[in-house]
Write a protein that holds these residues in place. Sequence first.
Motif, mmCIF file in Angstrom:
data_model
loop_
_atom_site.group_PDB
_atom_site.id
_atom_site.type_symbol
_atom_site.label_atom_id
_atom_site.label_comp_id
_atom_site.label_asym_id
_atom_site.label_seq_id
_atom_site.Cartn_x
_atom_site.Cartn_y
_atom_site.Cartn_z
ATOM 1 N N GLY A 1 31.309 57.275 -32.445
ATOM 2 C CA GLY A 1 30.146 56.394 -32.467
ATOM 3 C C GLY A 1 29.645 55.989 -33.839
ATOM 4 O O GLY A 1 28.777 55.125 -33.952
ATOM 5 N N LEU A 2 30.158 56.579 -34.901
ATOM 6 C CA LEU A 2 29.620 56.265 -36.231
ATOM 7 C C LEU A 2 30.379 55.138 -36.918
ATOM 8 O O LEU A 2 29.828 54.428 -37.751
ATOM 9 N N GLY A 3 31.654 55.004 -36.570
ATOM 10 C CA GLY A 3 32.471 53.976 -37.222
ATOM 11 C C GLY A 3 33.066 53.027 -36.194
ATOM 12 O O GLY A 3 33.079 53.305 -34.991
ATOM 13 N N LEU A 4 33.539 51.890 -36.687
ATOM 14 C CA LEU A 4 34.263 50.961 -35.830
ATOM 15 C C LEU A 4 35.744 51.086 -36.160
ATOM 16 O O LEU A 4 36.166 50.758 -37.267
ATOM 17 N N TYR A 5 36.508 51.614 -35.215
ATOM 18 C CA TYR A 5 37.934 51.882 -35.416
ATOM 19 C C TYR A 5 38.710 50.869 -34.574
ATOM 20 O O TYR A 5 38.705 50.951 -33.332
ATOM 21 N N LEU A 6 39.320 49.922 -35.242
ATOM 22 C CA LEU A 6 39.913 48.765 -34.546
ATOM 23 C C LEU A 6 41.287 48.464 -35.137
ATOM 24 O O LEU A 6 41.457 48.489 -36.357
ATOM 25 N N VAL B 1 37.388 40.881 -43.040
ATOM 26 C CA VAL B 1 36.365 41.889 -42.693
ATOM 27 C C VAL B 1 35.084 41.639 -43.519
ATOM 28 O O VAL B 1 33.978 41.828 -43.007
ATOM 29 N N CYS B 2 35.217 41.181 -44.755
ATOM 30 C CA CYS B 2 34.014 40.781 -45.516
ATOM 31 C C CYS B 2 33.267 39.677 -44.761
ATOM 32 O O CYS B 2 32.027 39.703 -44.654
ATOM 33 N N ASN B 3 34.023 38.693 -44.262
ATOM 34 C CA ASN B 3 33.389 37.595 -43.500
ATOM 35 C C ASN B 3 32.627 38.147 -42.294
ATOM 36 O O ASN B 3 31.507 37.716 -41.991
ATOM 37 N N ALA B 4 33.257 39.108 -41.598
ATOM 38 C CA ALA B 4 32.632 39.661 -40.383
ATOM 39 C C ALA B 4 31.357 40.421 -40.737
ATOM 40 O O ALA B 4 30.323 40.278 -40.068
ATOM 41 N N ALA C 1 32.553 40.046 -34.318
ATOM 42 C CA ALA C 1 32.694 39.274 -35.564
ATOM 43 C C ALA C 1 34.044 39.559 -36.223
ATOM 44 O O ALA C 1 34.682 38.660 -36.783
ATOM 45 N N GLU C 2 34.499 40.807 -36.153
ATOM 46 C CA GLU C 2 35.812 41.143 -36.739
ATOM 47 C C GLU C 2 36.935 40.426 -35.993
ATOM 48 O O GLU C 2 37.862 39.891 -36.608
ATOM 49 N N ILE C 3 36.836 40.429 -34.675
ATOM 50 C CA ILE C 3 37.896 39.776 -33.890
ATOM 51 C C ILE C 3 37.927 38.279 -34.213
ATOM 52 O O ILE C 3 38.995 37.694 -34.423
ATOM 53 N N ALA C 4 36.747 37.661 -34.293
ATOM 54 C CA ALA C 4 36.699 36.221 -34.617
ATOM 55 C C ALA C 4 37.250 35.965 -36.023
ATOM 56 O O ALA C 4 38.005 35.006 -36.247
ATOM 57 N N ALA C 5 36.894 36.846 -36.968
ATOM 58 C CA ALA C 5 37.352 36.654 -38.356
ATOM 59 C C ALA C 5 38.859 36.886 -38.472
ATOM 60 O O ALA C 5 39.560 36.178 -39.208
ATOM 61 N N LEU C 6 39.369 37.870 -37.730
ATOM 62 C CA LEU C 6 40.817 38.126 -37.747
ATOM 63 C C LEU C 6 41.578 36.964 -37.108
ATOM 64 O O LEU C 6 42.671 36.604 -37.546
#
Length: 263
Positions: free
Chosen positions: A70-75, A99-102, A185-190
């Motif tokens: 729950g503390l990090g986003l592991y993707l 990831v900066c963009n996200a 946001a990460e998925i969209a940025a990737l």
Amino acid sequence: MTELEIYPSGSARPALVGRKLLCLEETDSTNTYLKRLSASGSADDGTVVIASRQTAGRGRRGRSFESPEGLGLYLSVLLRPMLSPERLLPVTALTGTAVCNAIEAVSDFRPNLKWPNDLLLNGKKICGILAETVPIAGEPPALIIGIGVNVLHRPEDFSPAVREIASSLFHELGQPISQPALAAAEIAALDEMYHVLLSGKLGAWLETYRRDCITLGREVQILHNNGEREQVTALDIDEQFGLIVRRPDGTRTVVRSGEVSIR
Ligand code: BTN
């Protein structure tokens, strides 16, 4: 385990990343999970895996990556670009920019990048990226890119050694960040990054990368993959996102893999 199929509509182009999204309570490592999926022949281009915790999170150079629940986003995302190895060289750095963009999209703060793709806020590492290739019979290898963002950690949530160099978005920004919003946001940025990679039109991303990269203009130590260390001055980023450096004897070279530490 939840499995969702996403069919975006109304977009100018179909999404590639996140069409298949696997959300797991726990796995050893989301990168390793995708490796297994790809070995079983059932990993589609753009498949994303997210886990609430990893029991054997992996970092670069055989290091482990602390992945408490729950503390990090592991993707991790699996990509199958039909591109030459040369055209794939920029992908690790491009992921850093994505990831900066996200993070900027959900927080209004933009991290810095330490070449090639460590994200830093206030000089502390808040995200690590591990890119790996997996062979696929009769086809170019697939790419697996794993991203671990420290989102909600307090300093005491890290082990003492990691606490020295790492921090979280929450601790550095003083505001909690929604993990689902960051994941989206990460998925969209990737997805945007993947389209840019496939198009080969990397100019705007290269400019953004140069702006974000705090390595440039500094005396740095290169840690080469063979374990050798070298003191150099970081000058610029080349078209394939390699680091152009000047050695003490004045000669220039381009570093394409390895890590840097900034003095
Ligand atoms: C590093 O900084 O050394 C890279 C860390 C990469 C961590 C991420 S978390 C999601 C994915 N799964 C892993 O086991 N590693 C990557």
